[in-house]
Design a protein around this motif. Structure first.
Motif, short mmCIF file in Angstrom:
data_model
loop_
_atom_site.label_atom_id
_atom_site.label_comp_id
_atom_site.label_asym_id
_atom_site.label_seq_id
_atom_site.Cartn_x
_atom_site.Cartn_y
_atom_site.Cartn_z
N MET A 41 28.18 -29.61 -82.01
CA MET A 41 29.49 -29.04 -82.34
C MET A 41 29.40 -27.52 -82.47
SD MET A 41 31.69 -31.16 -85.13
CE MET A 41 30.45 -32.04 -86.02
N GLY A 55 25.85 -25.45 -68.04
CA GLY A 55 24.75 -26.06 -68.76
C GLY A 55 25.08 -27.47 -69.25
N ASN A 56 24.41 -27.86 -70.32
CA ASN A 56 24.70 -29.16 -70.92
C ASN A 56 25.01 -28.97 -72.40
OD1 ASN A 56 22.29 -29.38 -72.61
ND2 ASN A 56 21.19 -29.51 -70.66
N VAL A 57 25.35 -30.08 -73.06
CA VAL A 57 25.85 -29.97 -74.44
C VAL A 57 24.80 -29.45 -75.42
CG1 VAL A 57 27.61 -31.74 -74.21
CG2 VAL A 57 25.32 -32.38 -74.91
N PHE A 58 23.51 -29.62 -75.05
CA PHE A 58 22.47 -29.27 -76.03
C PHE A 58 21.95 -27.84 -75.89
CE2 PHE A 58 22.07 -33.86 -75.10
CZ PHE A 58 22.52 -34.32 -76.32
N ASN A 248 43.26 -34.65 -83.38
CA ASN A 248 43.18 -35.67 -82.35
C ASN A 248 44.17 -35.37 -81.22
OD1 ASN A 248 42.23 -38.25 -81.29
ND2 ASN A 248 44.29 -38.95 -81.75
N ASN A 252 42.71 -34.75 -77.55
CA ASN A 252 42.96 -35.82 -76.60
C ASN A 252 44.25 -35.62 -75.80
OD1 ASN A 252 40.66 -37.40 -76.84
ND2 ASN A 252 41.41 -38.40 -78.68
N MET A 264 35.69 -28.36 -79.66
CA MET A 264 34.61 -28.51 -80.65
C MET A 264 34.82 -27.57 -81.83
SD MET A 264 32.59 -30.94 -80.20
CE MET A 264 33.85 -31.96 -79.47
N LEU B 129 35.36 -37.71 -81.73
CA LEU B 129 35.48 -36.58 -80.80
C LEU B 129 34.12 -35.99 -80.47
CD1 LEU B 129 38.67 -34.86 -82.23
CD2 LEU B 129 38.47 -36.35 -80.23
N VAL B 130 33.24 -35.89 -81.46
CA VAL B 130 31.90 -35.35 -81.18
C VAL B 130 31.16 -36.24 -80.21
CG1 VAL B 130 29.70 -34.70 -82.16
CG2 VAL B 130 31.76 -34.32 -83.45
N TRP B 131 31.21 -37.53 -80.48
CA TRP B 131 30.44 -38.45 -79.61
C TRP B 131 31.07 -38.58 -78.24
CZ3 TRP B 131 25.60 -39.94 -80.02
CH2 TRP B 131 24.98 -39.78 -81.26
N GLN B 132 32.37 -38.40 -78.18
CA GLN B 132 33.02 -38.37 -76.87
C GLN B 132 32.42 -37.23 -76.04
OE1 GLN B 132 36.90 -36.47 -76.53
NE2 GLN B 132 37.75 -38.42 -75.86
N TRP B 133 32.17 -36.13 -76.69
CA TRP B 133 31.61 -34.94 -76.04
C TRP B 133 30.15 -35.16 -75.68
CZ3 TRP B 133 31.93 -31.31 -72.92
CH2 TRP B 133 31.19 -30.12 -72.99
N ILE B 134 29.37 -35.71 -76.63
CA ILE B 134 27.95 -35.91 -76.36
C ILE B 134 27.75 -36.93 -75.22
CG2 ILE B 134 25.76 -36.78 -77.32
CD1 ILE B 134 26.61 -35.68 -79.98
N ASN B 136 29.78 -37.43 -72.81
CA ASN B 136 30.44 -36.98 -71.59
C ASN B 136 29.45 -36.99 -70.42
OD1 ASN B 136 31.30 -35.10 -69.51
ND2 ASN B 136 32.91 -34.49 -70.92
N PHE B 139 28.35 -33.42 -68.84
CA PHE B 139 27.66 -32.37 -69.61
C PHE B 139 26.71 -32.93 -70.67
CE2 PHE B 139 31.91 -30.86 -68.44
CZ PHE B 139 31.57 -29.80 -67.62
N GLY B 140 26.88 -34.20 -70.99
CA GLY B 140 26.16 -34.76 -72.13
C GLY B 140 24.83 -35.37 -71.78
N VAL B 141 24.47 -36.44 -72.52
CA VAL B 141 23.16 -37.06 -72.42
C VAL B 141 22.79 -37.37 -70.96
CG1 VAL B 141 21.80 -39.06 -73.09
CG2 VAL B 141 23.38 -38.03 -74.72
N VAL B 144 21.78 -34.30 -69.08
CA VAL B 144 20.51 -33.76 -69.56
C VAL B 144 19.34 -34.49 -68.93
CG1 VAL B 144 19.05 -33.43 -71.58
CG2 VAL B 144 21.50 -32.99 -71.75
N ASP B 147 18.99 -33.61 -65.36
CA ASP B 147 18.40 -32.28 -65.19
C ASP B 147 16.88 -32.32 -65.33
OD1 ASP B 147 20.81 -31.20 -64.70
OD2 ASP B 147 21.11 -30.35 -66.70
N ILE B 170 27.70 -46.69 -81.10
CA ILE B 170 26.75 -45.61 -81.38
C ILE B 170 27.33 -44.65 -82.41
CG2 ILE B 170 25.58 -43.59 -80.40
CD1 ILE B 170 25.37 -45.06 -77.78
N ALA B 242 40.15 -41.88 -81.27
CA ALA B 242 39.59 -40.56 -80.99
C ALA B 242 38.67 -40.60 -79.78
CB ALA B 242 38.83 -40.05 -82.21
N GLN B 243 37.86 -41.66 -79.69
CA GLN B 243 36.81 -41.65 -78.68
C GLN B 243 37.30 -42.04 -77.30
OE1 GLN B 243 33.39 -43.68 -80.25
NE2 GLN B 243 32.04 -42.62 -78.85
#
Lengths: 296, 301
Positions: A41, A55-58, A248, A252, A264, B129-134, B136, B139-141, B144, B147, B170, B242-243
């Motif tokens: 976040m 890039g990516n989220v991390f 939300n 969304n 975020m 919302l955070v996990w929706q982003w992670i 994704n 861009f997310g897991v 990664v 990559d 999760i 949210a998700q």
């Protein structure tokens, strides 16, 4: 936070045994996993959109920008309103203050009556109240709409305040009742002998003695009400949506290009209030949820 | 429930306790009007054909027939079952394991506990919302891992109807397991040190002591945790909204969302009432065995 967790320094008995390395290793990995979303976040909210697309989220931000925060707070759109989350924030504050105040006053007096002035039938209502906490809210949603409409409060802040007060009652009453019951009865009896009445004992003895439990109740209520979504979306109208609901809707919304950094930043802004309470109050927070949970 | 420590009080006369009765009016009103009244109202109206407005035109079990013939409801129930079973088992296992680890006289216990519990302070909306982003896929897991060189790696639970509910799981476990850990930890702290000493003297390995001695002793704590998790599961709503908003398609719908949509979005009130009554029934099915276990043996609750 995490990096300080190496098993170093003097420790009685074995310190770097294989068991200990496994133990701390597991804990550190788990802690990193739990901390990850917070990290994501923060990192995302400080990046520009081009950087996010590359890039990516991390990945940590190369160029730190606070623009997403500004936009989330004061420019992000929900429907026709484009004044950002600040609107939701102030709505939430306006809902929060009276709800917390009202619910705690009512529940503390109630708990006091149940603990020290028990009357016939009180236990029956109390049992119903506690069992009521287990009823899914969905069963009661619509009749409450009717009640609020009859009272002329449907769609207003005060309607929502009333709903929060009502649904906070089981847990808060239980909390206060248990606390007051644990106060030595001799104190109560002595005050009675001295001629103090119901309100006198409450204001002069019980209230000053129970400040910690008031703080616990406040933590419980502030977090709970701030995080509420269901009641906010049902019992208010878009202009006065609380922050969580507005968040939300911002994130969304299907229109426009997704601005993940703004999203975020908005998410973090909304989470900041309960997080601050959590990190500041520490042990009291734990005590609150434990009190609520163990006999909830 | 805690009972008064002193001996029972003298019965007081009606008028002298008047203040206490006045003070209890909010409680009585909430208990009777909201919890009993509103619940009964909804149950009664679930047997009518109310559409846009509630009306008392009884049609028997029609709404329930329709409910159980609706694919969306069946999907919701199936999702809730998967989510419920997995979340129950995983939260208990993770919560207990973490508590047991922290109970091994760990340094920086407070730091660890603070990190493990903070998700619980966040709302389901923020969590979702955070996990929706992670999660994704771009861009997310998934990205990664790609990559890193494993280019065919796929992990997009929120976009795959078959596993979307596990994507929600999760996030749900991340948010809720800290609470269970704290409760378990409190339970572990309540266990007498002597038990550990005795186990050590007898040469029983640590893991076996947990399984054979400690866990059976913590039965009440497990029951509390179980009830807590279970009653939370039935209410799952915000997290899904949210998700995934129930998507893709209807793949991650849950009963609470069905109720909301029928009542407030598609003007099909009685259908929503029937669905919410089914939710109530499922909670009662969970609660009765618990109440029986907790209070059945004793004379009074």
């Amino acid at each position: 936070m995490v990096d300080a967790s190496q098993p170093r320094g003097p420790k009685p008995r074995k310190r770097l045994s294989r068991g200990n390395i496994m133990l701390y290793g597991t804990l550190i990995v788990v802690a990193m996993y739990y901390a990850l979303p917070l990290y994501v976040m923060i990192v995302t909210s400080l990046k520009g959109m081009p950087e996010i697309r590359m890039g990516n989220v991390f990945s940590p931000p190369v160029e730190i920008t606070f623009q997403p925060w500004v936009k989330a707070w004061s420019e992000a759109c929900t429907g026709i309103n484009c004044d950002g989350l600040s609107r939701g924030f102030w709505n939430s504050v306006q809902i929060l203050v009276p709800s917390v105040f009202l619910s705690i006053i009512i529940a503390s007096i109630n708990g006091y009556a149940l603990a020290n002035w028990r009357f016939k039938g009180a236990d029956v209502f109390f049992t119903i109240l506690i069992l009521g906490a287990f009823i899914p809210y969905q069963v009661m949603l619509y009749p409450i709409v009717i009640i609020l409409r009859e009272m002329g409060l449907y769609g207003s802040l005060w309607g929502l305040v009333l709903v929060h007060t009502v649904f906070g009652m089981p847990i808060l009453t239980l909390l206060f009742r248990n606390y007051f019951t644990a106060i030595p009865e001799e104190l109560f009896k002595a005050a009675r002998v001295d001629g103090a009445g119901f309100w006198g004992i409450y204001f002069r003895i019980m209230l000053p003695m129970s400040l910690p439990i008031f703080v616990v109740a406040m933590i419980l209520q502030v977090t709970g009400i701030w995080n509420d979504f269901l009641f906010g979306v049902i019992y208010t109208r878009p202009e006065i949506y609380p922050m969580t609901v507005q968040l939300n809707n911002i994130v969304n919304s299907v229109q426009g290009v997704k601005e993940y950094n703004v999203n975020m930043a908005a998410t973090l802004l909304t989470g900041l209030v309960p997080l601050t309470i959590y990190f500041v109050s520490g042990k009291l927070f734990v005590r609150g949820i434990a009190a609520g949970a163990v006999k909830g | 429930m805690a009972t008064s420590p002193g001996t029972s009080k003298r019965p007081m006369r009606l008028l002298r306790n008047l203040n206490a009765k006045i003070a209890s009016i909010p409680m009585v009103a909430t208990a009777l009007v909201i919890f009993v009244g509103c619940t009964l109202w909804t149950v009664v109206y679930s047997f009518t054909d109310s559409k846009l407005l509630p009306r008392l035109n009884f049609v028997g079990f029609d709404q329930y027939d329709r409910l159980w013939g609706t694919r969306r409801w069946l999907v919701s129930i199936e999702n809730l079952a998967w989510y419920g079973v997995c979340s129950l088992i995983l939260t208990l296992v993770i919560g207990f394991t973490l508590a047991a680890l922290l109970d091994r006289k760990v340094r920086f216990e407070n730091t660890f506990r603070t990190i493990l519990l903070y998700p619980f302070a966040l709302s389901f909306i923020v969590t979702g919302l955070v996990w929706q982003w992670i999660l994704n896929p771009d861009f997310g897991v998934q990205q990664v891992v790609r990559d890193w060189g494993w280019t065919s790696f796929t992990f997009d639970p929120l976009y795959n109807p078959d596993i979307v509910i596990f994507g929600i799981l999760i996030a749900g476990i991340w948010q809720g397991s800290g609470l269970i850990m704290v409760i378990m930890l409190a339970g572990l702290r309540g266990i007498d040190e002597d038990i550990w000493k005795a186990a050590r003297v007898d040469g029983i390995p640590t893991w076996k002591t947990y399984v054979v001695v400690i866990i059976p002793m913590m039965r009440p704590v497990f029951v509390t945790a179980l009830v807590l998790i279970a009653s939370g599961i039935v209410k799952v709503y915000d997290l899904v909204v949210a998700q995934t908003s129930g998507g893709p398609g209807i793949a991650s719908e849950v009963p609470a969302k069905y109720v909301y949509d029928k009542m407030f979005a598609s003007q099909n009130l009685a259908q929503g009432f029937a669905a919410s009554t089914m939710m109530l029934v499922s909670v009662i099915i969970i609660l009765i065995p618990w109440a029986y276990l907790e209070f059945g043996g004793k004379k009074r609750g």
